[in-house]
Write an enzyme that holds these catalytic residues in place. Structure first.
Site, short mmCIF file in Angstrom:
data_model
loop_
_atom_site.label_atom_id
_atom_site.label_comp_id
_atom_site.label_asym_id
_atom_site.label_seq_id
_atom_site.Cartn_x
_atom_site.Cartn_y
_atom_site.Cartn_z
N HIS A 45 0.84 -1.19 0.00
CA HIS A 45 0.00 0.00 0.00
C HIS A 45 0.87 1.23 0.00
O HIS A 45 1.96 1.22 0.57
CB HIS A 45 -0.92 0.01 1.23
N ASP A 48 -8.04 -5.31 -0.68
CA ASP A 48 -8.49 -6.17 -1.77
C ASP A 48 -8.21 -7.65 -1.54
O ASP A 48 -8.74 -8.49 -2.25
CB ASP A 48 -7.84 -5.73 -3.09
C1 LIG Z 1 -0.61 -0.68 -3.92
C2 LIG Z 1 0.66 -0.41 -4.70
C3 LIG Z 1 0.29 0.04 -6.12
C4 LIG Z 1 1.43 0.71 -4.00
O1 LIG Z 1 2.43 1.08 -4.86
P1 LIG Z 1 3.66 1.99 -4.45
O2 LIG Z 1 3.36 2.79 -3.25
O3 LIG Z 1 4.04 2.72 -5.67
O4 LIG Z 1 4.74 0.96 -4.02
P2 LIG Z 1 5.79 0.29 -4.98
O5 LIG Z 1 5.07 -0.39 -6.09
O6 LIG Z 1 6.82 1.30 -5.34
O7 LIG Z 1 6.40 -0.77 -3.99
C5 LIG Z 1 7.50 -0.58 -3.13
C6 LIG Z 1 8.30 -1.87 -3.13
O8 LIG Z 1 7.48 -2.95 -2.66
C7 LIG Z 1 7.29 -3.90 -3.70
N1 LIG Z 1 5.88 -4.28 -3.73
C8 LIG Z 1 4.83 -3.47 -3.47
N2 LIG Z 1 3.70 -4.16 -3.60
C9 LIG Z 1 4.04 -5.40 -3.94
C10 LIG Z 1 3.29 -6.53 -4.22
N3 LIG Z 1 1.96 -6.53 -4.16
N4 LIG Z 1 3.95 -7.66 -4.55
C11 LIG Z 1 5.29 -7.67 -4.61
N5 LIG Z 1 6.06 -6.61 -4.36
C12 LIG Z 1 5.43 -5.49 -4.04
C13 LIG Z 1 7.65 -3.19 -4.98
O9 LIG Z 1 8.07 -4.08 -5.98
C14 LIG Z 1 8.75 -2.28 -4.53
O10 LIG Z 1 9.92 -3.03 -4.37
P3 LIG Z 1 11.34 -2.41 -4.77
O11 LIG Z 1 11.53 -1.24 -3.85
O12 LIG Z 1 12.28 -3.55 -4.55
O13 LIG Z 1 11.21 -2.00 -6.20
C15 LIG Z 1 1.55 -1.67 -4.78
O14 LIG Z 1 1.82 -2.13 -3.47
C16 LIG Z 1 0.92 -2.76 -5.60
O15 LIG Z 1 1.07 -2.77 -6.84
N6 LIG Z 1 0.18 -3.71 -4.97
C17 LIG Z 1 -0.53 -4.71 -5.70
C18 LIG Z 1 -1.83 -4.16 -6.27
C19 LIG Z 1 -2.85 -3.96 -5.20
O16 LIG Z 1 -3.09 -4.82 -4.36
N7 LIG Z 1 -3.53 -2.82 -5.27
C20 LIG Z 1 -4.60 -2.47 -4.34
C21 LIG Z 1 -4.17 -1.38 -3.42
S1 LIG Z 1 -5.35 -1.10 -2.14
#
Ligand SMILES: CC(C)(COP(=O)(O)OP(=O)(O)OC[C@H]1O[C@@H](n2cnc3c(N)ncnc32)[C@H](O)[C@@H]1OP(=O)(O)O)[C@@H](O)C(=O)NCCC(=O)NCCS
Length: 397
Positions: free
Chosen positions: A283, A334
């Protein structure tokens, strides 16, 4: 003050200082992370403590003791209703469920294989053309529109499901709560009390979440003084993506691919080894348990036990343990809603539309707040392209 555009500087001097900071600093990290874009009294997310408040009321308290209708009142009016006020809103929400016949007729023309979120987006957009208050941006007119929007979302979702199966949509009933009526229209019969309560709690939990992507989209649109329908259509578009509301559907497809609890750890490792994300985890704001996931975990277990089908909950638990061990990531809203919705009987591709049914209350609350103290939301980009290019006529390139 609520409703200001990005940056809360109020004087010209402060504004130009803010402008200089914004234009001379590279935005790091991207995605507007931790940028405060508006002020709002509606929803507070404490990412460190894992707390979520609607107008100061803790989400776990609301999930345990409130109803979706009461939560809607809270989001729109900023306080809990009296008995009479709640009865009046319930009656209003129940009386507005029927879709304009033209909208239902047009939905009948949509391709049966159309993506449900696209049908929802289009149907909500159509509604504006049949709303007598469409052009009136006074608060009273916008509250009436908000009532119609929240009331009609379940009718649209249930109707699109019936139409694609070649069935006549089930007409809404006025004597049921919004959650009970949604399930009644989806399944053609009333559901038992525990399932209705589970649905109601899920709706409370999804109702609002501060400046998430879809709510931001709604506020940006409202801040141009476009109408409420345009704002919520923009929000539906943003919710559709798998990084936002589309994640719950992807979570269930993953649980299906895993198939049994003992395969969860290996699957998770494989996904991480391939550099893939596990949907339903991580998140932007929470650095600890998402308080909604805490309630939904228990809800998923309960509905699973009530239905004698705990497999999806069991797989989910194993995935959660593995993801925590491998990456230290927490489940988000979710993750457990997927297994809960499946056991309730909701088709997988309706998970995100069901999220939208609930979030319509939060979107409309934010749009009302935005209009109440509006300033255009217009941030800047950190320009990284070339400068001083010389135009070369096409014949010389
Ligand atoms: C929610 C979300 C978009 C937040 O994105 P964000 O704040 O931009 O965080 P990031 O995507 O930059 O993630 C930070 C780190 O955690 C990792 N990470 C975050 N969510 C992850 C996941 N669901 N699975 C695996 N790795 C994840 C990223 O790869 C990143 O790793 P790195 O620093 O080695 O590159 C992201 O966690 C995600 O894509 N989750 C899955 C989709 C989801 O469940 N969405 C509903 C949100 S309520």
């Amino acid at each position: 003050m609520p409703g200001q555009g990005i940056g809360s500087a109020s004087t010209i001097a402060q504004r130009s200082e803010a402008y200089n900071v914004m234009t001379t600093t590279t935005p790091k990290p991207g995605g507007l992370e931790d940028v405060v874009a508006v002020t709002s009294a509606i929803c507070d997310v404490d990412g460190k403590q894992g707390r979520l408040l609607y107008y100061g009321f803790d989400i776990s308290d609301l999930a345990a003791r409130s109803t979706f209708e009461e939560t809607v009142y809270l989001l729109w009016y900023g306080r809990l209703p009296t008995r009479d006020e709640l009865d009046a809103l319930r009656a209003d929400l129940a009386a507005n469920r029927t879709l304009p016949p033209e909208v239902l007729r047009m939905m009948g023309e949509f391709p049966r294989e159309a993506v449900p979120m696209e049908v929802l987006r289009t149907a909500v957009s159509l509604l504006s053309m049949y709303d007598e208050d469409d052009a009136d941006n006074a608060r009273e007119a916008n509250v009436r529109k908000a009532v119609r929007l929240v009331s009609r979302m379940p009718t649209i979702v249930a109707a699109l499901h019936a139409l694609r199966e070649g069935r006549e949509p089930v007409a809404p009933r006025e004597d049921l709560s919004l959650a009970a009526n949604l399930l009644y229209m989806l399944f053609g019969q009333e559901q038992d009390e525990t399932i209705v309560r589970a649905m109601d709690v899920a709706l409370i939990l999804h109702a609002d979440h501060e400046l998430n992507a879809s709510t931001f989209a709604a506020r940006v649109t409202a801040a141009t003084l476009a109408d409420m329908y345009s704002a919520v259509v923009a929000a539906i578009c943003a919710l559709k993506g798998p990084l936002h509301g589309g994640a719950n559907e992807q979570v269930f497809r993953m649980l299906q691919a895993i198939g049994s609890p003992d395969r969860a750890a290996a699957y998770t490792r494989e996904q991480f080894a391939a550099g893939k994300k596990i949907m339903g985890f991580g998140h932007r704001v929470y650095r600890t348990d998402d308080p909604r996931a805490t309630v939904l975990r228990e809800l998923s277990r309960q509905v699973g036990e009530d239905h004698g089908d705990t497999m999806w909950y069991d797989i989910s638990r194993q995935v959660e343990t593995a993801v925590k061990q491998e990456k230290g990531l927490y489940a988000n809203v979710d993750f457990y809603s997927a297994s809960a919705y499946h056991v309730i009987g909701i088709p997988t591709d309706l998970f995100t539309p069901v999220f939208a049914i609930s979030r319509m209350s939060g979107w409309t609350a934010h749009v009302l707040e935005q209009y109440a103290n509006n300033r255009l939301i217009r941030p800047r980009a950190d320009y990284t392209g070339p400068r001083d290019q010389r135009y070369v006529p096409i014949s010389e390139r």
